[in-house]
Structure formats: structure tokens, C-alpha cells
Design a protein around this motif. Structure first.
Motif, PDB file in Angstrom:
ATOM      1  N   GLN A 205      10.595   1.258   0.304  1.00 62.77           N
ATOM      2  CA  GLN A 205       9.248   1.092   0.862  1.00 62.77           C
ATOM      3  C   GLN A 205       9.178   1.646   2.281  1.00 62.77           C
ATOM      4  O   GLN A 205       8.174   2.244   2.683  1.00 62.77           O
ATOM      5  CB  GLN A 205       8.842  -0.395   0.864  1.00 62.77           C
ATOM      6  N   GLU A 206      10.267   1.449   3.030  1.00 64.73           N
ATOM      7  CA  GLU A 206      10.323   1.980   4.396  1.00 64.73           C
ATOM      8  C   GLU A 206      10.171   3.505   4.376  1.00 64.73           C
ATOM      9  O   GLU A 206       9.365   4.075   5.116  1.00 64.73           O
ATOM     10  CB  GLU A 206      11.658   1.584   5.042  1.00 64.73           C
TER      11      GLU A 206
ATOM     12  N   HIS B 277       8.914   5.269   1.969  1.00 64.08           N
ATOM     13  CA  HIS B 277       7.593   5.575   1.402  1.00 64.08           C
ATOM     14  C   HIS B 277       6.547   5.645   2.526  1.00 64.08           C
ATOM     15  O   HIS B 277       5.733   6.567   2.581  1.00 64.08           O
ATOM     16  CB  HIS B 277       7.234   4.474   0.396  1.00 64.08           C
ATOM     17  N   LYS B 278       6.597   4.672   3.437  1.00 63.35           N
ATOM     18  CA  LYS B 278       5.650   4.644   4.555  1.00 63.35           C
ATOM     19  C   LYS B 278       5.936   5.779   5.525  1.00 63.35           C
ATOM     20  O   LYS B 278       5.041   6.465   5.996  1.00 63.35           O
ATOM     21  CB  LYS B 278       5.740   3.306   5.294  1.00 63.35           C
TER      22      LYS B 278
ATOM     23  N   TYR C 161      15.157   7.101  -2.129  1.00 63.47           N
ATOM     24  CA  TYR C 161      13.747   7.496  -2.060  1.00 63.47           C
ATOM     25  C   TYR C 161      13.620   8.918  -1.524  1.00 63.47           C
ATOM     26  O   TYR C 161      12.882   9.737  -2.086  1.00 63.47           O
ATOM     27  CB  TYR C 161      12.955   6.527  -1.182  1.00 63.47           C
TER      28      TYR C 161
ATOM     29  N   ASN D   4      14.663  -2.075  -2.537  1.00 64.72           N
ATOM     30  CA  ASN D   4      13.210  -1.850  -2.556  1.00 64.72           C
ATOM     31  C   ASN D   4      12.652  -1.804  -1.132  1.00 64.72           C
ATOM     32  O   ASN D   4      11.809  -0.962  -0.818  1.00 64.72           O
ATOM     33  CB  ASN D   4      12.529  -2.946  -3.381  1.00 64.72           C
ATOM     34  N   ASP D   5      13.141  -2.702  -0.264  1.00 69.00           N
ATOM     35  CA  ASP D   5      12.704  -2.669   1.139  1.00 69.00           C
ATOM     36  C   ASP D   5      12.961  -1.292   1.749  1.00 69.00           C
ATOM     37  O   ASP D   5      12.115  -0.726   2.439  1.00 69.00           O
ATOM     38  CB  ASP D   5      13.459  -3.722   1.965  1.00 69.00           C
TER      39      ASP D   5
END
Lengths: 336, 353
Positions: free
Chosen positions: B62-63, B65-66, B294, B58-59
Motif C-alpha cells: 500500500q505504501e 501504491h501511494k 509492488y 500489504n502495508d
């Protein structure tokens, strides 16, 4: 009570357990409508039932069993066994129609086994069905071992996954039909009345000349049959089976029935209560999933609701001061 | 700064190239540069919640995603361990209802997720698997594989060979009996042990399952020691099992006789590696796996990737990847991340930080 007019009746209804459940359901429904734009869509409403359809079908029969002051812990394992027997037979080359027939017979046989030990040997259903919970699951695991079986006949998968009448799938129609049938049986027939009488006091029923053993045997046969049927529905819905199919489902099923106001001591409860409990749990789950509350929080919220709804009504003063530890008074009233 | 300029340059080149080539096929354009800023809602769905490696994935997601400045939402939702199968099916079904752009799934249901995954695809949701694929590949756009599943057997056999000195008894402590990734790796290990005479001295005596729960795994490990007095090694291809086994051996003072190896997290295994209970273990980077997954899902859901075999794209800091046929599951597609890192007392402390 007899003098109560129409408004009095409505008030009494609301104060009853069913009235309370209906109120909770209304609140959940409103919250879902406000919080999620997709909630009311037809597809979501169908999915809401489909995701738990096997459990709620078995919960209908479980209502009879618990009103009869018995319990069937083996339903989840029988669902798993039914699904696995089907997979095993189809993989071995048997036609889907014949395999379904065999699975239903396996369900009846399992129910007869439970019924035999409970009614002929006289063992408590808690003990017998705890044993078959383990036994049926073991058999299922032996049959399919550590693998998944897939590739069922196309018509079988289609029945589980596509709409039968418009978008409404077969299983949901089966649930609706079964509910109406069982409602009539429980609330309007002699069989239903016997179910309550035996559940209230078996000795009295025996003295009244009711063949209580025969009645209980019929209930466990029905439980086995419907559980195996529900296992088939599961196999069709997900298109694959494994040894762990429906693992732990019995607890969800029994919880729904108890939430519905059926007394664990027997003799009290109704299918309307069970239906309301089904709708509460399913709509609450669905609403939380739609606003992305899953996992531990979802389990926790449903758990809190159940604790509250099972314990709250028992905390009234009359129960505290009355020394009998038997049936909770508000549920005795319902059966009257 | 430099990076941004480079990206801009790439974009300009890309546009120029596209203008020059007109409607030229993708294959001639080189790796697709994934363009950020597109609005895609996505769901990262682990086997269940509460496992460190999934949090790490997930980390990574999220990385990415940003980095891609996705104005949409990235959700990390999952079931509880005891409700994993029904929970994954429920979340997949709900994702389709919500109209999510993509679901990134570490599958724990075998093929039971297929109907709901297919329904999601029909509703326009891309289904990308990572960590653990859908065995039949039905309902799955592409599988982002952490390592080549066939090579895991070789890595585990080599670790066993080195720890046992080429001779001794070994038992496997796996996750759940139905985990398609672990089952594939165990099959690969058995194949390697059987086919290469180098490993003739290693005897695989048993395979047991700790259900990826620490307490169950701990007890299963002790059960193995009781059952096989000559056992020299417990091989656990799961981060939960390897840690529980190492703890069990340490607690019982058995580390001199029975070693532990398999797939583990450096941060969880560092003390056991340093005290000799688990001298060697291996893993890949779950953060990278989440990041690459992702990029893949975003590329597919935003229409920048088609998901055809042979298509290449650049996944940010991780470089170029190509969609290929999965050799372990003919007819399905995968993206191979790799490589493996084998951890010993030499490098585990640095990795644990």
C-alpha cells in the motif's frame, strides 16, 4: 390437489422447495449481472463450473446415496486417492491410459470396501465411511508423501485445461451427460424408484422382496467410481497432485445435496433440487469473487445462506406442533 | 521535497539520456527508474488471510501504491486457511477474468496453481510471486525472494549451534508439509548440518508440521517434548510455529530445558526472547518485501520492465535490484531482497516497536 388447475400447479411449484431455490438463484443471478460486467462472459460462465467441477459431479451420486438414507463421507478422500494413485503410477513410468484404468478400479474397490462393511457386516455408513475417509487419505499420503507430482502426459493436461468442444472443457461435458443419465435413472427407472422406497423405509422394501443390500452395494460402487473419476478430473485440471488433494470436499458436496432439498433421513429429494443448489452455490461464490469478496466473508455469507435455507423450512408451525421428530413434512410431500 | 526534486532530476536525466541514445538497449541505460501515475489494477494474494506477516506485506504494498500514485486499485484478497488451495486458484482465475494488471502471489498450492497462472498470463495479467514461489516456475514472471533460500539453512544452523552450545538434540516444527518455501529452507538446513563438521554435535531428531495454525503447532511442540526427553531445541521456520512453540514451553515451564528458535516476528517474540525461552531468532522485513514486490509488479504490468534476466530497476526507498536466475530453481527468475536480521535480547525490543 388433483383438482388444481394450471395456475394452481404453478403456485404449488413456487411454494415447493425447488421453487424457493429457483427464486434464490434468480436473485443471485440478477445481482451478479448488475454488480459485475464480466459475469456473463462465456469464459467466466465456464470457469464458474470448472472451479468446482469435481465436487458437483460427485454431488450427483451423493444425491442417490442420501435419498437411499445412507451417507458417504469418504468421497473427498477417494478423490484424493484417485488423483494420487494416478500421479504415482505416471511418475513410475506407467502410460496415462493404463493409469486411468487402474484409478477407476481403485475407485470401484474402495466403493466395494464401503459397501461390504455396510451391507454384509451391517455397520452404519456414517461409521464405515468415516473410517475410510481417514484410511483412503492415509493411503494417498503414503503414496506421494510430502511432495507434489507433476509432469503428466500432455494430452491428459490438455483434457483438463483446454476446451473440448469450442471452449467447453471435457469435465463440463461429462457433468452434463452424467446429469441427464442420472436424472433418467432416478426419476424414470425402476432403479430410481427402489432408491426412494429403500430410503423411505428399508424394512418395507425388504418385505416387498427388494434386495436392498445389493442395491446399496451398487450405489457405493458408483460413489467410489465417480469419486475416483472426479479425482482424475482434478489432477488434469490443476496439472499436479499432492496428498491433500480434495481435502474436506465431502462437506461441500453433502452441503450442496442437503441445500437441494434431499432429506438427510432418506426417501425424499431430486436431482433438480441438487442442480439448483449447485447453481446457487457456484453463482454466489463466483459473484462474490468478481466483486472481490473472498476469504472469511465469502465463507460466512455462504454459511449463512445454508443455515437459513436448511433451517427456515423446518421452522413452520405445523412442524413445531407435530411431535414427530422424524422426516420434515414438506420434504415428505415432495417424494409423494 | 528534496526527494521529489531528486526524482524530477532523475526523470529529466532519463529523458535526456533516452533522447541522446535513441533506441539504445536497456542494459546501457542503468537501472530503470519506475515512473508513477500509470493506471494498473493489482491483486496482492497471500497464502491465506489472518497472518500478521501478510498484513505487513500489504502495508508495504500500500505504501508503494501511494508513492507511485497509481490511480488503479490495489486489492488485498485471500482465501481462508482451510480452503487455501482452491481459494488461491479461484482468485487467480477471477483476476484473469477481471483483467487485472498483475497478481502478486505467495503460493501455497505447489504446482497446482500453474494452469490458472498460465491462463492469467495469457489474458495479459502479470504473475509475480513473493515469499513462496511456484516450484516449477511455470506461469510465473519473476519471484521476489526475501532472502537467499540457501542461506537460511546456514542462519538456522548457526542459531542452533549458539543456543545448544554446539551439542544437543534439535527438532523442526514447520508449517504445512506442502509449503515450498519452508521445505526448501529445511532442505537447506539439513544440507548445512550434514556438510559442515562444525555442526557435528547437533542431532536433528524429527520434523513435524503444525499447519501454520497456532493450536496445532502448540500441541505438536508439546508432542516433541514428550517424544524426545533429551530435546534441547525446537527450530520453527514459520512465524506461527515459533510463537506457538515458545508459548508451549513457557506455559509448561520447560524453557530451561528446551529452547525455541527459527523465523519469528519481533513484535510476537519479544517477551519470549527477553525471558529466555527463545534467545535467538531471525527474520526479514515483510513490509519491505511487500513494497519491493509492488514495485516489481507495477514495473512489469505498466510495461516499464520487460522481466528479462539482467534487467535492473530502482525500487523507491529500497534502492536498486536486478533480475537474475534463481539458483534454487534453474531456468526461473528471481529478485533477491535480503538481508537477514538475527534478533536477540540486544535488539529485539527496538524492532518490536
Amino acid at each position: 390437489m388433483k383438482n388444481a388447475g394450471a395456475p394452481g400447479k404453478i403456485l404449488k411449484r413456487l411454494k415447493s422447495w425447488e421453487g424457493f431455490l429457483a427464486l434464490v438463484l434468480g436473485i443471485i443471478f440478477l445481482a451478479n449481472v448488475i454488480l459485475s460486467p464480466q459475469y456473463l462472459s462465456l469464459l467466466n460462465q465456464i470457469n464458474l463450473f470448472q472451479l468446482s467441477i469435481e465436487k458437483i459431479i460427485v454431488a450427483l451420486v451423493m444425491t442417490f446415496i442420501i435419498i437411499n438414507a445412507e451417507i458417504d463421507l469418504s468421497v473427498g478422500s477417494m478423490m484424493g486417492l484417485g488423483a494420487c494413485v494416478f500421479g504415482w503410477l505416471v511418475q513410475g513410468g506407467m502410460g496415462g491410459g493404463w493409469a486411468i484404468l487402474v484409478v477407476l478400479l481403485v475407485g470401484l474397490a474402495g466403493g466395494a470396501l464401503n459397501g461390504f462393511f455396510i451391507t454384509r457386516i451391517g455397520l452404519p455408513s456414517l461409521v464405515v465411511t468415516l473410517a475410510t475417509l481417514i484410511g483412503f487419505r492415509g493411503l494417498a499420503r503414503v503414496l506421494v508423501e510430502d511432495r507434489g507430482i507433476t509432469d503428466f502426459p500432455d494430452w491428459f493436461d490438455a483434457l483438463g485445461q483446454n476446451g473440448l468442444i469450442g471452449p467447453v472443457p471435457f469435465a463440463l461435458i461429462a457433468f452434463a451427460v452424467l446429469f441427464v443419465l442420472l436424472f433418467i435413472v432416478l426419476q424414470k427407472s425402476g432403479f430410481g424408484r427402489k432408491t426412494y422406497v429403500i430410503g423411505t423405509n428399508r424394512d418395507v422394501a425388504d418385505y416387498a422382496g427388494i434386495d436392498t443390500a445389493r442395491h446399496k452395494m451398487k450405489l457405493f460402487l458408483a460413489s467410489g467410481l465417480i469419486s475416483a473419476f472426479a479425482g482424475l478430473l482434478y489432477a488434469a485440471r490443476v496439472g499436479a497432485v499432492r496428498g491433500d488433494v480434495a481435502l474436506g470436499f465431502e462437506l461441500d458436496i453433502i452441503t450442496i445435496v442437503l441445500l437441494g432439498g434431499v432429506s438427510i433421513y432418506g426417501g425424499a429429494g431430486s436431482l433438480i433440487g441438487t442442480l439448483l443448489a449447485i447453481l446457487i452455490v457456484l453463482n454466489l461464490r463466483n459473484g462474490m469473487a468478481l466483486i472481490n469478496i473472498t476469504g472469511h466473508i465469502q465463507t460466512g455469507v455462504i454459511g449463512l445462506l445454508l443455515i437459513g435455507s436448511v433451517l427456515l423450512p423446518k421452522l413452520n408451525l405445523s412442524t413445531l406442533f407435530r411431535k414427530n421428530k422424524g422426516q420434515p413434512p414438506e420434504q415428505k410431500e415432495e417424494s409423494a | 521535497m528534496f526527494r521529489e526534486e531528486k526524482m524530477r532530476l532523475f526523470n529529466t536525466l532519463g529523458i535526456t539520456a533516452a533522447l541522446m541514445l535513441g533506441a539504445a538497449p536497456m542494459a546501457f541505460a542503468g537501472p530503470v527508474q519506475i515512473e508513477g501515475g500509470k493506471n494498473v489494477n493489482m491483486v496482492l494474494l497471500p497464502k491465506f488471510l489472518g497472518i500478521l506477516v501478510f498484513d505487513q506485506a500489504n502495508d508495504g504494498a500500500q505504501e508503494a501504491h501511494k508513492e507511485l500514485k497509481n490511480p488503479g486499485e490495489l486489492l488485498f484478497v485471500g482465501p481462508t486457511p482451510e480452503n487455501s488451495v482452491a481459494g488461491q486458484i479461484e482468485i487467480m482465475t477471477t483476476a484473469a477474468t477481471q483483467g487485472q494488471g498483475a497478481v502478486m502471489l505467495s503460493n501455497n498450492t505447489g504446482d497446482q496453481i500453474v494452469p490458472s497462472a498460465k491462463a492469467a498470463q495469457a489474458a495479459g495479467t502479470r504473475v509475480i510471486t513473493w515469499d513462496s514461489p511456484i516450484p516449477s516456475g511455470e506461469g510465473e514472471d519473476v519471484f521476489v525472494a526475501q532472502v537467499d533460500f540457501g542461506s537460511i539453512g546456514k542462519v538456522m544452523a548457526d542459531m542452533a549451534h549458539s543456543i545448544l552450545g554446539g551439542k544437543g538434540q534439535m527438532a523442526i516444527l514447520s508449517a504445512t508439509p506442502d509449503a515450498s518455501n519452508q521445505n526448501a529452507w529445511i532442505a537447506s538446513l539439513k544440507e548445512v548440518l550434514k556438510s559442515d563438521p562444525k555442526y557435528a554435535g547437533i542431532e536433528l531428531v524429527d520434523t513435524v508440521y503444525g499447519d501454520d495454525q497456532a493450536e496445532v503447532s502448540y500441541n505438536r511442540a508439546l508432542g516433541l517434548v514428550d517424544k524426545y526427553p533429551d530435546l534441547g531445541l525446537i527450530m520453527s521456520p514459520t512465524t506461527v510455529g515459533i510463537q506457538a512453540s515458545a508459548k508451549a514451553m513457557q506455559d509448561e515451564g520447560l524453557c530451561d530445558q528446551v529452547k525455541v528458535s527459527g523465523l519469528g516476528l519481533p513484535s510476537e517474540m519479544v517477551s519470549y526472547t527477553m525471558n529466555g525461552c527463545a534467545p535467538e531468532f531471525a527474520l526479514w522485513d515483510f513490509r519491505d518485501l511487500g513494497y519491493l514486490t509492488y514495485y516489481t509488479a507495477y514495473g512489469l504490468a505498466s510495461g516499464q520492465l520487460t522481466g528479462e534476466i539482467g534487467e535492473s530497476f530502482t525500487a523507491g526507498r529500497m534502492g536498486d535490484y536486478t533480475i537474475e536466475e534463481d539458483p534454487g530453481r534453474p531456468g526461473t527468475k528471481r529478485i533477491l531482497m535480503g538481508p537477514f536480521t538475527v534478533y536477540t535480547s540486544e535488539n529485539v525490543e527496538a524492532a518490536a516497536k
